[in-house]
Scaffold this motif. Structure first.
Motif, mmCIF file in Angstrom:
data_model
loop_
_atom_site.group_PDB
_atom_site.id
_atom_site.type_symbol
_atom_site.label_atom_id
_atom_site.label_comp_id
_atom_site.label_asym_id
_atom_site.label_seq_id
_atom_site.Cartn_x
_atom_site.Cartn_y
_atom_site.Cartn_z
ATOM 1 N N TYR A 1 37.513 26.951 51.203
ATOM 2 C CA TYR A 1 38.824 27.411 50.729
ATOM 3 C C TYR A 1 39.951 26.442 51.077
ATOM 4 O O TYR A 1 41.114 26.732 50.780
ATOM 5 C CB TYR A 1 39.133 28.790 51.320
ATOM 6 N N LYS B 1 45.640 29.940 34.652
ATOM 7 C CA LYS B 1 45.522 31.224 35.353
ATOM 8 C C LYS B 1 46.105 31.164 36.766
ATOM 9 O O LYS B 1 46.246 32.215 37.415
ATOM 10 C CB LYS B 1 44.047 31.626 35.434
ATOM 11 N N TRP B 2 46.424 29.978 37.237
ATOM 12 C CA TRP B 2 46.833 29.831 38.631
ATOM 13 C C TRP B 2 48.088 30.649 38.959
ATOM 14 O O TRP B 2 48.167 31.288 40.014
ATOM 15 C CB TRP B 2 47.056 28.358 38.959
ATOM 16 N N PRO C 1 49.743 35.099 44.024
ATOM 17 C CA PRO C 1 49.985 36.164 45.017
ATOM 18 C C PRO C 1 48.697 36.634 45.704
ATOM 19 O O PRO C 1 48.706 36.917 46.899
ATOM 20 C CB PRO C 1 50.616 37.289 44.198
ATOM 21 N N TYR C 2 47.608 36.708 44.930
ATOM 22 C CA TYR C 2 46.351 37.214 45.483
ATOM 23 C C TYR C 2 45.712 36.186 46.423
ATOM 24 O O TYR C 2 45.197 36.540 47.494
ATOM 25 C CB TYR C 2 45.390 37.563 44.346
ATOM 26 N N VAL C 3 45.749 34.928 46.021
ATOM 27 C CA VAL C 3 45.178 33.876 46.865
ATOM 28 C C VAL C 3 45.962 33.759 48.165
ATOM 29 O O VAL C 3 45.385 33.664 49.255
ATOM 30 C CB VAL C 3 45.164 32.522 46.122
ATOM 31 N N LYS C 4 47.285 33.781 48.049
ATOM 32 C CA LYS C 4 48.125 33.673 49.251
ATOM 33 C C LYS C 4 47.887 34.850 50.184
ATOM 34 O O LYS C 4 47.794 34.677 51.411
ATOM 35 C CB LYS C 4 49.597 33.596 48.850
ATOM 36 N N SER C 5 47.779 36.048 49.617
ATOM 37 C CA SER C 5 47.510 37.235 50.428
ATOM 38 C C SER C 5 46.161 37.117 51.132
ATOM 39 O O SER C 5 46.028 37.449 52.319
ATOM 40 C CB SER C 5 47.542 38.485 49.555
ATOM 41 N N PHE C 6 45.159 36.628 50.416
ATOM 42 C CA PHE C 6 43.832 36.454 51.000
ATOM 43 C C PHE C 6 43.876 35.479 52.174
ATOM 44 O O PHE C 6 43.302 35.731 53.240
ATOM 45 C CB PHE C 6 42.859 35.942 49.930
ATOM 46 N N ASN D 1 45.727 36.983 55.237
ATOM 47 C CA ASN D 1 44.901 37.982 55.918
ATOM 48 C C ASN D 1 43.710 37.345 56.618
ATOM 49 O O ASN D 1 43.277 37.809 57.684
ATOM 50 C CB ASN D 1 44.430 39.043 54.925
ATOM 51 N N ARG E 1 49.148 33.418 37.861
ATOM 52 C CA ARG E 1 48.845 34.840 38.055
ATOM 53 C C ARG E 1 48.061 35.076 39.347
ATOM 54 O O ARG E 1 48.151 36.152 39.946
ATOM 55 C CB ARG E 1 48.056 35.381 36.862
ATOM 56 N N LEU E 2 47.307 34.063 39.760
ATOM 57 C CA LEU E 2 46.442 34.229 40.931
ATOM 58 C C LEU E 2 47.149 33.919 42.252
ATOM 59 O O LEU E 2 46.650 34.306 43.318
ATOM 60 C CB LEU E 2 45.220 33.316 40.804
#
Length: 215
Positions: free
Chosen positions: A45, A7-8, A13-18, A21, A10-11
């Motif tokens: 994290y 699953k990594w 972009p979301y982890v990097k964005s988190f 931010n 797919r995740l």
């Protein structure tokens, strides 16, 4: 391993964005209690920061700034994050942590008085503790900076008598505190490590040279 998870991908972009931010959010914080709150929760994290070298280096810079300027709780939590990054992030990230903490400590020792002494002692202890993570990495960093101190001292000795105030380049708190950090590191780890024992003689020579420079 995070990257081994199916699953990594797919995740990512979301982890990097988190993480981006979160770093932006941290940069806006000025209250020490809020910084401490964020640092306390961000440590979990660190394994995700480890997947992004650029973000890891940026986060390390932020941590070093908080480690040297924050209140007592913020400094402790910042170092806890640095220590975790040194353990978790792929090699040679630990070298960056060692260099960053050492250089930040030396810069902070420009002014020494009763107010700054506890902070400098704390920072030196942190450098020593970080060196215990991987003695091989510690040797690499210690070799470079002990040699740098020796070169500075040699240049002063060569110019003594020809340049007024040349001794000031090594007769200062920063040089003395830099030496004290490596003395503490070698005292702690050299007895059980042959590589670090090889640095005992050059470090002792630099100390004696500094003493003899202006008896």
């Amino acid at each position: 391993m995070i990257k081994s998870s199916k699953k990594w991908i797919r995740l990512v972009p979301y982890v990097k964005s988190f993480l981006i931010n979160t770093q932006f959010f941290m940069a806006q914080l000025s209250e020490q209690k809020m910084r401490a709150f964020a640092l306390r929760h961000l440590e979990q994290y660190v394994p995700f920061f480890a997947q992004f070298p650029g973000l890891s280096r940026r986060y390390l810079r932020d941590l070093l700034e908080m480690w040297s300027t924050g209140d007592e709780t913020t400094r402790l939590l910042a170092f806890s994050n640095i220590h975790e990054m040194g353990i978790t992030c792929p090699s040679p990230f630990l070298d960056l942590c060692l260099k960053g903490t050492y250089l930040t400590y030396v810069r902070s020792s420009r002014l020494v008085n009763t107010g700054t002494l506890p902070l400098l002692t704390f920072m030196r202890n942190c450098v020593v503790e970080l060196c215990g993570i991987d003695v091989a990495a510690s040797y690499r960093v210690a070799f470079v900076y002990i040699r740098q101190l020796a070169v500075h001292l040699r240049d002063v000795l060569l110019s003594k008598g020809t340049e007024k105030g040349a001794a000031d380049a090594v007769h200062n708190w920063q040089f003395v505190y830099a030496l004290s950090a490596w003395v503490e590191v070698l005292a702690q780890y050299a007895p059980s490590n042959e590589s670090l024992r090889h640095l005992l003689f050059p470090l002792a020579q630099v100390n004696f040279g500094l003493i003899d420079l202006c008896p």
